[in-house]
Design a protein around this motif. Sequence first.
Motif, mmCIF file in Angstrom:
data_model
loop_
_atom_site.group_PDB
_atom_site.id
_atom_site.type_symbol
_atom_site.label_atom_id
_atom_site.label_comp_id
_atom_site.label_asym_id
_atom_site.label_seq_id
_atom_site.Cartn_x
_atom_site.Cartn_y
_atom_site.Cartn_z
ATOM 1 N N GLY A 1 102.548 -127.301 9.444
ATOM 2 C CA GLY A 1 102.367 -127.722 10.830
ATOM 3 C C GLY A 1 102.365 -129.242 10.961
ATOM 4 O O GLY A 1 102.589 -129.983 9.995
ATOM 5 N N PHE A 2 102.062 -129.692 12.150
ATOM 6 C CA PHE A 2 102.128 -131.112 12.541
ATOM 7 C C PHE A 2 100.725 -131.676 12.719
ATOM 8 O O PHE A 2 99.886 -130.993 13.344
ATOM 9 C CB PHE A 2 102.900 -131.196 13.860
ATOM 10 C CG PHE A 2 102.871 -132.545 14.521
ATOM 11 C CD1 PHE A 2 103.860 -133.474 14.242
ATOM 12 C CD2 PHE A 2 101.869 -132.882 15.418
ATOM 13 C CE1 PHE A 2 103.849 -134.718 14.851
ATOM 14 C CE2 PHE A 2 101.844 -134.136 16.023
ATOM 15 C CZ PHE A 2 102.841 -135.053 15.738
ATOM 16 N N TYR B 1 107.979 -123.176 15.221
ATOM 17 C CA TYR B 1 109.105 -123.623 16.065
ATOM 18 C C TYR B 1 110.373 -123.714 15.199
ATOM 19 O O TYR B 1 111.480 -123.440 15.665
ATOM 20 C CB TYR B 1 108.858 -125.007 16.685
ATOM 21 C CG TYR B 1 107.550 -125.216 17.418
ATOM 22 C CD1 TYR B 1 106.825 -124.153 17.936
ATOM 23 C CD2 TYR B 1 107.041 -126.503 17.597
ATOM 24 C CE1 TYR B 1 105.618 -124.378 18.597
ATOM 25 C CE2 TYR B 1 105.841 -126.731 18.269
ATOM 26 C CZ TYR B 1 105.134 -125.666 18.751
ATOM 27 O OH TYR B 1 103.948 -125.885 19.399
ATOM 28 N N HIS C 1 93.117 -122.987 14.910
ATOM 29 C CA HIS C 1 94.574 -123.148 14.794
ATOM 30 C C HIS C 1 95.024 -123.183 13.329
ATOM 31 O O HIS C 1 96.131 -122.776 13.010
ATOM 32 C CB HIS C 1 94.941 -124.461 15.495
ATOM 33 C CG HIS C 1 96.394 -124.697 15.683
ATOM 34 N ND1 HIS C 1 97.216 -123.866 16.422
ATOM 35 C CD2 HIS C 1 97.201 -125.704 15.242
ATOM 36 C CE1 HIS C 1 98.445 -124.357 16.431
ATOM 37 N NE2 HIS C 1 98.471 -125.456 15.713
HETATM 38 C C1 MLT Z 1 101.040 -127.988 14.940
HETATM 39 O O1 MLT Z 1 99.963 -127.561 14.502
HETATM 40 O O2 MLT Z 1 102.074 -127.977 14.261
HETATM 41 C C2 MLT Z 1 101.057 -128.563 16.337
HETATM 42 O O3 MLT Z 1 99.966 -128.079 17.076
HETATM 43 C C3 MLT Z 1 102.348 -128.239 17.036
HETATM 44 C C4 MLT Z 1 102.425 -128.855 18.406
HETATM 45 O O4 MLT Z 1 102.047 -130.034 18.555
HETATM 46 O O5 MLT Z 1 102.905 -128.185 19.320
#
Ligand code: MLT
Length: 267
Positions: free
Chosen positions: A29-30, A101, A246
């Motif tokens: 993730g980001f 994504y 998350h």
């Molecule tokens: C993630 O955890 O990768 C982010 O929440 C993605 C996002 O910023 O939409």
Amino acid sequence: MQGERIPIGEVTLNVVIRGEGEPVLLAHGFPLDHSMWEAQINVLATEGYQVIAPDLRGFGASDPAQDKTTMAQFADDLSRLLAKLNVTTPVTFCGLSMGGYIAWQFFQRHRTRLARLILCDTRANDDDEKVARGRLVMAAEVERFGLDKVPDTMLPKLLAPVALEKNVAVVEALRASILRQDPAGVAAAQRGMAERQNVVDLLPTIDVPTLVLCGEADSITPPEVMKEIAAAIPAAEYVEIAGAGHMAPMERAVEANAAILNFLKST
Ligand code: MLT
């Protein structure tokens, strides 16, 4: 974890590879890197899977990114990585949030490389104008001021309150991971996410076994959102991880690993 530098054309990725068997590709993730999968990598390798956990372009010890990295570019990088590693067996693609994504793009662009999907704490819709604008603002800010302020803003969103208060190891691992990212790579991914595709109409066409996994207390991509994804994908099962936010695979690794292994062994 020590990775290897693998050139895949225009960039070189840092990749952790462990175990032998059916390939499982882990997309982080980001704004993180492969280390978020620390609690999954050895467990899956020991259970007889080849685990491939790259730092995506612009993250971790991979090459820097320029300006904008689209979700399609990330997916193409991963396909090139598999080709470079001579992985011809279709993979289980496991992505968390931004990794999810990328999974939607991987499905559309590299279907023959895909055996199963594991979608952790992610969403299928694109950003509304306000969210997209916020991403562009953050991109400009991190390029200008760096990432020092990012952990304090993001940690309360990434983690369930109980983990934020009590799980020092996870809090500190996440904080360190965010702080070591290259601002240019973080900004590039934000710009890419801001213009990502809405894939809601794609969900009924997903024809691989799919696990949709969500932390019960995920405030970024909550259970309602993920249950809708699971309901729209024909061969999907939904698993909720009690007490997790998350970052469910980090926060509740034992439960998340059990769900992942159960899915891998039963499909
Ligand atoms: C993630 O955890 O990768 C982010 O929440 C993605 C996002 O910023 O939409």
